[in-house]
Every structure is written in structure tokens, then in C-alpha cells.
Enzyme design. Structure first.
Site, mmCIF file in Angstrom:
data_model
loop_
_atom_site.group_PDB
_atom_site.id
_atom_site.type_symbol
_atom_site.label_atom_id
_atom_site.label_comp_id
_atom_site.label_asym_id
_atom_site.label_seq_id
_atom_site.Cartn_x
_atom_site.Cartn_y
_atom_site.Cartn_z
ATOM 1 N N GLY A 462 38.808 70.449 57.717
ATOM 2 C CA GLY A 462 38.282 69.774 56.534
ATOM 3 C C GLY A 462 39.295 68.840 55.893
ATOM 4 O O GLY A 462 40.506 68.916 56.131
ATOM 5 N N LEU A 464 40.388 68.621 52.784
ATOM 6 C CA LEU A 464 41.365 69.249 51.913
ATOM 7 C C LEU A 464 42.393 70.030 52.715
ATOM 8 O O LEU A 464 43.601 69.982 52.422
ATOM 9 C CB LEU A 464 40.652 70.160 50.907
ATOM 10 C CG LEU A 464 41.534 70.800 49.837
ATOM 11 C CD1 LEU A 464 42.372 69.752 49.117
ATOM 12 C CD2 LEU A 464 40.675 71.573 48.844
ATOM 13 N N ASP A 488 37.222 83.208 60.835
ATOM 14 C CA ASP A 488 35.990 83.227 60.052
ATOM 15 C C ASP A 488 36.296 84.012 58.782
ATOM 16 O O ASP A 488 36.450 85.233 58.810
ATOM 17 C CB ASP A 488 34.878 83.893 60.856
ATOM 18 C CG ASP A 488 33.572 84.000 60.080
ATOM 19 O OD1 ASP A 488 33.555 83.620 58.889
ATOM 20 O OD2 ASP A 488 32.583 84.483 60.654
ATOM 21 N N ASP A 554 33.589 70.962 40.231
ATOM 22 C CA ASP A 554 33.043 70.552 38.942
ATOM 23 C C ASP A 554 31.567 70.889 38.824
ATOM 24 O O ASP A 554 31.024 70.947 37.713
ATOM 25 C CB ASP A 554 33.254 69.057 38.729
ATOM 26 C CG ASP A 554 32.610 68.197 39.815
ATOM 27 O OD1 ASP A 554 32.485 68.679 40.966
ATOM 28 O OD2 ASP A 554 32.245 67.039 39.525
ATOM 29 N N TYR A 579 24.878 74.963 45.558
ATOM 30 C CA TYR A 579 26.300 74.807 45.850
ATOM 31 C C TYR A 579 27.140 75.197 44.627
ATOM 32 O O TYR A 579 28.103 75.968 44.738
ATOM 33 C CB TYR A 579 26.597 73.363 46.260
ATOM 34 C CG TYR A 579 28.057 73.084 46.473
ATOM 35 C CD1 TYR A 579 28.674 73.384 47.675
ATOM 36 C CD2 TYR A 579 28.825 72.504 45.466
ATOM 37 C CE1 TYR A 579 30.023 73.132 47.866
ATOM 38 C CE2 TYR A 579 30.175 72.244 45.640
ATOM 39 C CZ TYR A 579 30.774 72.559 46.847
ATOM 40 O OH TYR A 579 32.110 72.311 47.023
ATOM 41 N N LYS A 583 29.879 78.430 44.102
ATOM 42 C CA LYS A 583 31.264 78.298 43.655
ATOM 43 C C LYS A 583 31.522 79.133 42.399
ATOM 44 O O LYS A 583 32.581 79.748 42.253
ATOM 45 C CB LYS A 583 31.593 76.821 43.400
ATOM 46 C CG LYS A 583 31.700 75.987 44.661
ATOM 47 C CD LYS A 583 32.883 76.441 45.516
ATOM 48 C CE LYS A 583 33.134 75.542 46.696
ATOM 49 N NZ LYS A 583 34.300 75.969 47.504
#
Length: 733
Positions: A462, A464, A488, A554, A579, A583
Site C-alpha cells: 500500500g 502508506l 494476514d 477523517d 468504511y 475505522k
């Protein structure tokens, strides 16, 4: 002699003048308004604090002295049993009605010193003027600070006046405090050069000793700097002889050494950027940091301290240790200086103390205090929050003060000054003038005896994760990045196996389900990756004593109760889509299972190494002349990924916990973001089209405002500056 030196601390306290404006570090770092800072320093176990009682602040404009501020703080230090080393002028030029070239400067300064001693007769250690030679250079040779002169005569006057002022000040102080000790500080650099500039290097390498030479009565006719002072400098020989014939030798030689203090001179100008070009009356040459040129390393603190000892045989203290860099590099630099002091003491060199400088950080030293841009370098504490936050440096200083040694996994790697990547210019190895003749040169580090414990990064493929890994490489932090096929994070057996195999000291979790709209249709997959995975990692890291950082979004927030107010860390979450809900639930589970975990909320990535982030796509499409729609009624905090990665690693090394908001400072709609990027890039933005959220027909509901602010301290810069960094990095790549 004790096995290790004392540990001192110091607050960056410069009050320099540029034109008619004073730049006051004590106001910038907040120490002026925080009397309890002295308690913070004392709690670290330091034996002494370099403390400012500055002429410009106590008696500005020639007004009667106001001791109120220093009274409270010095009395508190005394009550805490911490010795102050009082400084009366720190890169300053005095009140507004005088200057370093004012003939009355020495006597006026001495009168202030007498008043300070009468106010604090119990103080024994004094630094009347910090770094007189350096201050004279910056103020009267380079023209950076007041009185902004650039000639030999002004420089010589500024230096001579400070030398006379120091001697007169100590005479007045000792009239009140007979046993007062002079702790004289100076930046001890060194100059290296190609053979054709050996004469210039030799002169500057003699000049660097001038402060202590004059005070110790060592400067004599025939010495290069004597001839300079009475020749181009125009100082009367009798006046100079009167100073050296009435010596005021330091009781302690204070050495301030920075990585940039060692310089390299080279007449081959084409090798170096234009801003490094300079010269003298005979030659044009480049003047650059030696660490960027010398392939086998600079002399470094151990060599330079040994040179000072062999020259004077006076007790030594390292009176400033500071590095503007990432946290592990700051730790490694302090370790480098500390270990040099230990080796020197073992050889019989009388090194009394090492001072952790810029305890509260410093502002705008990257411009040598000539501009007010808010560029902040943290120190033992980071002052960007509601109160100073101790960094890993504070923990290290506490350990050094108590035990003479300190440990941290981030110390295992080399300093950047020991790495081949430090070399920015053609390497100079042979025929360099100014090479050390003593032991202890700062050279390349040998490989470690055993493999250091790494940072384990999940979600390796990814955006990040790649940025975190790239930051680790640049910072010489050992790391292992594992993709989903290798780890995983939602499988407890896979997590345990990875931790057992790699033995990390920290885990940075970048794995997760990131497709916001797909999450509406694939809730179970999103929940497994974004909730179960971080919870599994929290359980395993808590059980194994391993630090954990994981990322949130955010989108845990809905519409704000107050219009256009950025969300801060303790605002209630109210996600509007699957989503965001995943989070928010992950934050709850991670922190309930591992309260010491670090949870980083961030937003709207952009960076130079990812071809598929919003800004890169926008610039690509607009550059090709194609229309590009962007939401004009959704406001976010665009976040520059390289800065996010570095800030996260800094917080992880500091041992920070809980929720932190890390986003570039600013609030832009996606449309404004694209337009600003195009303007900065010089790209025609006529193809940019505003798009309303209701027209976008996105599967996942979005808030129209999800701007991240912070109540804990803004660690990332302004988004406008980040866009410029992004464009430079893209161009370089």
C-alpha cells in the site's frame, strides 16, 4: 573523576536583532510564559541549566532593570538544587541604544553584569557573552544580524568589544561573588580545504580559538589572528596587548559543536550550488558542510574536544548538543557526543559535562534567525501542543543523568553523518587540508555486531506502507515490510508467527480495506481487515511488550456541530459510511486492548511516489489538456505522505499513545486542492471542473466537511508548503 560527565540542559534563548526587530526565542518557544519549565528540566535529573538573564530582556532600551521574570525562575532552580549557569548576552547586541561596535558597549555591559551579580550573589557560574567570535562573524562580517556590517573593521571591533566586555564583566561579578567561575562558550568548528586554499583554512582554524586565546592571554604578535586584528581590523596594538596582558582565563571551556560547523573550501565552483559560492580578496571558492564532501568522515566532537584539551589543559564542557533532524538522528547525535566524552575522560581529558541544548526546541535557525517563518526543531520537549511534550530525548537525558547510559531500539542504526548518502558533492579524499592528527575522527560506522530489532510494517504494497518503509530506509531504522500473503493481520496464528520470527520492537499497521465505496457492498471484508486485524495486532503487541501504531481516518466523523471547525482528537465520532464505521470501531478495540497504542487519524493522501493519488492524477489530466472534475463542496485536509510517515515514526520513537491527528495544516475542497496544485506546478487549470457531491453519485455517503485539526500539537506543515515539497520531489524523481 566520576565515570561519566554531568548532564546539563539549556534552553535556546537567543535574542538577536535584525534591522529594528528583535527575534526572541524565549517568546517563540513559550518559556517566557511558563515558569514551570524549570521543574520539567529539573525532573530530568540534570545537574545544571544554562539559564538566560539577558541584557535586552531585563533592561530593554536602556530602561531600569526588571528582574521579575528571572527572579522567579532562578529562585525555583535554586530550590530544586539545580545550578544555573547564567548567560547575560546570547547572540545579542544589547539594548536598542547600543551595539557590538559601540565604544561604550564594554563598560555598559559590565555595569549590567555587576547588577546581575548583586541581584543573584549566590550564582557561581557565569557566561557573560555566549560565542563572542560567532556573534561577531554573524553580526559584523556576514551582515546577518545587527549592526549588519560586512567589513573587517566592524568585525574586529565587535569581537574586541565583546572580549573586553567579558573581562570587565567578570571583574565586576567577582567583586560581588569572589569565587565566580567563567564558563566561556564558543562554537568550535574546523575548516578543511583543497591545497590551493590551505592558507584560508589555516587562518580560519587559528581564528576559531580566538575567544579563549584572548581571554587566556595566549594571543601574541606574529599570530595570524593578531596580525589580522591590528591590520585589516584596525585594532590598536596597545589596546589588544592590554587585553591579553590582563588575562581572564575561563574556569571551564564550553564547546558548542554542530555538524555544520566543520566546513570545506574548494575553488572548483562548478561542483557546488551558487548559494555556496563566496571568497576572499584573492580567490573565489565554495564553502560547504564538510560532512557532505569528505568521504572518510569529518573530525567530529571527539577530535575537536581533544584539540581543545591539548591546547589549553583547562576543564571542558560540551555546552550545546543539538541536531535538527528526525528523532532517532537526534538520539544518535547525543549518543555520539556522550560516548566521545566518555572515551576522552577515560584518557584523562577533563570533560566535566555534556549539555542537551535546545531543551524546548528552536525556531527558524534554518535561516540563521533572519526570517520569521515558524520553522521549528523539537528538542527534549516539543512545545507545539498545549504544554511541552517530552520526546525520546528527554527519556534519554534522564537515563544518562541517572546511570550514564541509555538505550532505545532506534539507537541501533548509524547517524546520517556516518552514511554514504550524506555525500551530496564530488567526494574529496586526498590532499584535504585540516585533516585530524588525533584519534577519534567521526568516520563511517562499522556494521553492528548483531542485527537490530526492526520495525515491522504491515500492508507492504500500500501507499502508506511504502512511505513508512522509505522513511525507515532514509532514517537507517531496521524494518521489515510484509504484504497480505506474508502476514494476514486478521489471522492470530499468522500474527504470532510473524512477531516470533522478526522480533520487532514496534509494529506499524498499514494494512486494511481502503476502497471506501466498495465497503458499502463488502462490509464483512472491510470489517475483517479494518477491525479484526488491528485488534489482533493490539492483543499480540500488548502481550509481547511491542509498540504499535495503526492508522485511522477523517471519515470517522460526520458533519461538525459547529460550521467550519476542524475536528480534534477528543471530538465524538459519528461515521456516515461503512468504511468510517470500521475505522471508528478499530480505534475503540485497539485502545481498549492496548491503551499504550498509537492511533493516527489522517486524511486525503498525496505524495511524490504514488502515481494514483488525487493530486498526481489531477496534474496529469490537466497537463494533457483533458477535463478534470473535482468535488467543490467537500472540504478535507490534504496530507503529504512523506511528512506523515516521518511524524508517525517520531511519535512511535517518543512512545506516544492514544489518538493523534496528523494532517497537513489547511482546509481545501478537492477542487481548490487541484487548482492550487496546478498553480504551483505552472499547469493550465482551465480544464478543471467543479463537481457537487450530490452529482458524483458515490456509493458511500461522505461528510461535506472532514477537516482534521489537533489539540495535541500540529506536527505537519502547511498544505501550501507541502505541495511545493511534492512538486520538487516529483521533479527530482
Amino acid at each position: 573523576m566520576e565515570t561519566h560527565p554531568e548532564v546539563w540542559a539549556g534552553v535556546e534563548c537567543t535574542v538577536n536583532r535584525v534591522g529594528e526587530r528583535y527575534f526572541d526565542q524565549l517568546a517563540r518557544n513559550g518559556h517566557h510564559d511558563r515558569p514551570d519549565d524549570v521543574d520539567r528540566l529539573a525532573a530530568l535529573g540534570v545537574r545544571a541549566v544554562r539559564f538566560p538573564v539577558l541584557w535586552e530582556r531585563v533592561a530593554p532600551g536602556g530602561a531600569p532593570p526588571d528582574w521579575t521574570w528571572s527572579d522567579a525562575r532562578l529562585d525555583r532552580l535554586r530550590a530544586l538544587g539545580v545550578r544555573p549557569v547564567v548567560t547575560l548576552l546570547h547572540h545579542g547586541s544589547g539594548p536598542r541604544d547600543t551595539s557590538l561596535v559601540d565604544p561604550a558597549f564594554p563598560e555598559r555591559f559590565a555595569a549590567f553584569a555587576r547588577a546581575a551579580a548583586e541581584r543573584y550573589p549566590w550564582v557561581e557560574d557565569w557566561t557573560p557573552i555566549n560565542e563572542p567570535l560567532t556573534t561577531a562573524r554573524f553580526s559584523a562580517l556576514y551582515g546577518l544580524w545587527y549592526p549588519h556590517a560586512t567589513d573587517d573593521r566592524s568585525f574586529a571591533l565587535a569581537f574586541a568589544h565583546q572580549m573586553r566586555a567579558t573581562a570587565l564583566a567578570m571583574r565586576e561579578i567577582r567583586a560581588v561573588v569572589p569565587g565566580a567561575r567563567l564558563v566561556q562558550t564558543e562554537d568550535l568548528g574546523k575548516v578543511h580545504a583543497t591545497p590551493g586554499l590551505a592558507y584560508q583554512a589555516a587562518f580560519e582554524n587559528e581564528r576559531r580559538w580566538a575567544t579563549v586565546d584572548v581571554l587566556a592571554g595566549r594571543l601574541a604578535p606574529g599570530d595570524a589572528f593578531w596580525e589580522y586584528l591590528v591590520g585589516p581590523g584596525g585594532i590598536a596594538p596597545d589596546a589588544l596587548r592590554a587585553m591579553v596582558d590582563a588575562p581572564c582565563p575561563p574556569d571551564l571551556v564550553g564547546i558548542n559543536h554542530y555538524l555544520t560547523s566543520e566546513r570545506f573550501l574548494d575553488r572548483r565552483l562548478s561542483r557546488y550550488p551558487a548559494h555556496a559560492h563566496g571568497g576572499n580578496a584573492w580567490h573565489r571558492y565554495a564553502d560547504v558542510e564538510a560532512v557532505r564532501v569528505l568521504g572518510d568522515g569529518c573530525d567530529g566532537p571527539e577530535c575537536l574536544l581533544r584539540e581543545a584539551w591539548e591546547r589549553y589543559r583547562l576543564p571542558i564542557a560540551v555546552t550545546e548538543v543539538h541536531l535538527a533532524c528526525t528523532r532517532e538522528q537526534q538520539l544518535r547525535w547525543l549518543r555520539t557526543v556522550w560516548e566521545a566524552a566518555l572515551r576522552l575522560r577515560a584518557d584523562g581529558v577533563d570533560v566535566r559535562a555534556v549539555t542537551a541544548w535546545a531543551a524546548l526546541g528552536s525556531f527558524d535557525w534554518n535561516s540563521l534567525l533572519t526570517r520569521d517563518e515558524g520553522f521549528y526543531e523539537p528538542g527534549l520537549f516539543d512545545v507545539r501542543g498545549p504544554e511541552p511534550r517530552p520526546t525520546a530525548l528527554a527519556t534519554m537525558v534522564r537515563a544518562l543523568a541517572a546511570e550514564g547510559r541509555a538505550s532505545h531500539p532506534a539507537l541501533d542504526g548509524p547517524g546520517w553523518w556516518e552514511m554514504p548518502e550524506r555525500l551530496q558533492y564530488p567526494v574529496a579524499r586526498k590532499h584535504a587540508v585540516g585533516r585530524p592528527r588525533t584519534r577519534g575522527r567521526l568516520a563511517l560506522m562499522a556494521p553492528p555486531a548483531s542485527a537490530p530489532r526492526p520495525v515491522l510494517i504491515t500492508g507492504a504494497r500500500g501507499t502508506l506502507a511504502r512511505a513508512i518503509a522509505r522513511a525507515c530506509r532514509g532514517r537507517a531504522l531496521a524494518h521489515v515490510a510484509l504484504g497480505r500473503g506474508e502476514l494476514d493481520v486478521a489471522d492470530p496464528r499468522a500474527v504470532q508467527a510473524a512477531l516470533a520470527e522478526h522480533r520487532p520492537w514496534a509494529v506499524v499497521n498499514c494494512a486494511g480495506f481502503v476502497r471506501v465505496d466498495d465497503a458499502e457492498r463488502e462490509r464483512d471484508a472491510c470489517w475483517r481487515e479494518n477491525v479484526c486485524g488491528p485488534a489482533m495486532l493490539a492483543d499480540a503487541c500488548a502481550a509481547g511488550g511491542i509498540a504499535l501504531a495503526t492508522f485511522s481516518s477523517d471519515l470517522v466523523f460526520g458533519e461538525p456541530a459547529e460550521s467550519a471547525r476542524p475536528f480534534v482528537e477528543d471530538d465524538p465520532v459519528a461515521p456516515r459510511n461503512v468504511y468510517g464505521a470500521s475505522k471508528a470501531e478499530a480505534e475503540h478495540r485497539v485502545l481498549s486492548r492496548m491503551p499504550e497504542a498509537l492511533v493516527v487519524r489522517t486524511s486525503a493522501f498525496f505524495g511524490p511516489w504514488d502515481d494514483w493519488n488525487f493530486l498526481t492524477i489531477a496534474l496529469r489530466e490537466l497537463s494533457a489538456g483533458r477535463p478534470f472534475p473535482a468535488l467543490a463542496d467537500v472540504t478535507v485536509s490534504p496530507t503529504y505522505v512523506p511528512e506523515l510517515a516521518d511524524a508517525t515514526l517520531d511519535l512511535l520513537i517518543d512512545g506516544e499513545r492514544g489518538v493523534w491527528h496528523l494532517a497537513s495544516a489547511g482546509a481545501l475542497t478537492w477542487h481548490e486542492f487541484a487548482r492550487l496544485g496546478a498553480e504551483r506546478a505552472g499547469v493550465d487549470a482551465s480544464g478543471l471542473r467543479p463537481l457537487a457531491l450530490d452529482e458524483a453519485r458515490l456509493a458511500a455517503p461522505r461528510p461535506r466537511w472532514s477537516v482534521l485539526g489537533t489539540a495535541r500539537g500540529p506536527l505537519l506543515g502547511a498544505v501550501e508548503n507541502a505541495i511545493c515539497h511534492y512538486l520538487r520531489a516529483r521533479a527530482a524523481a
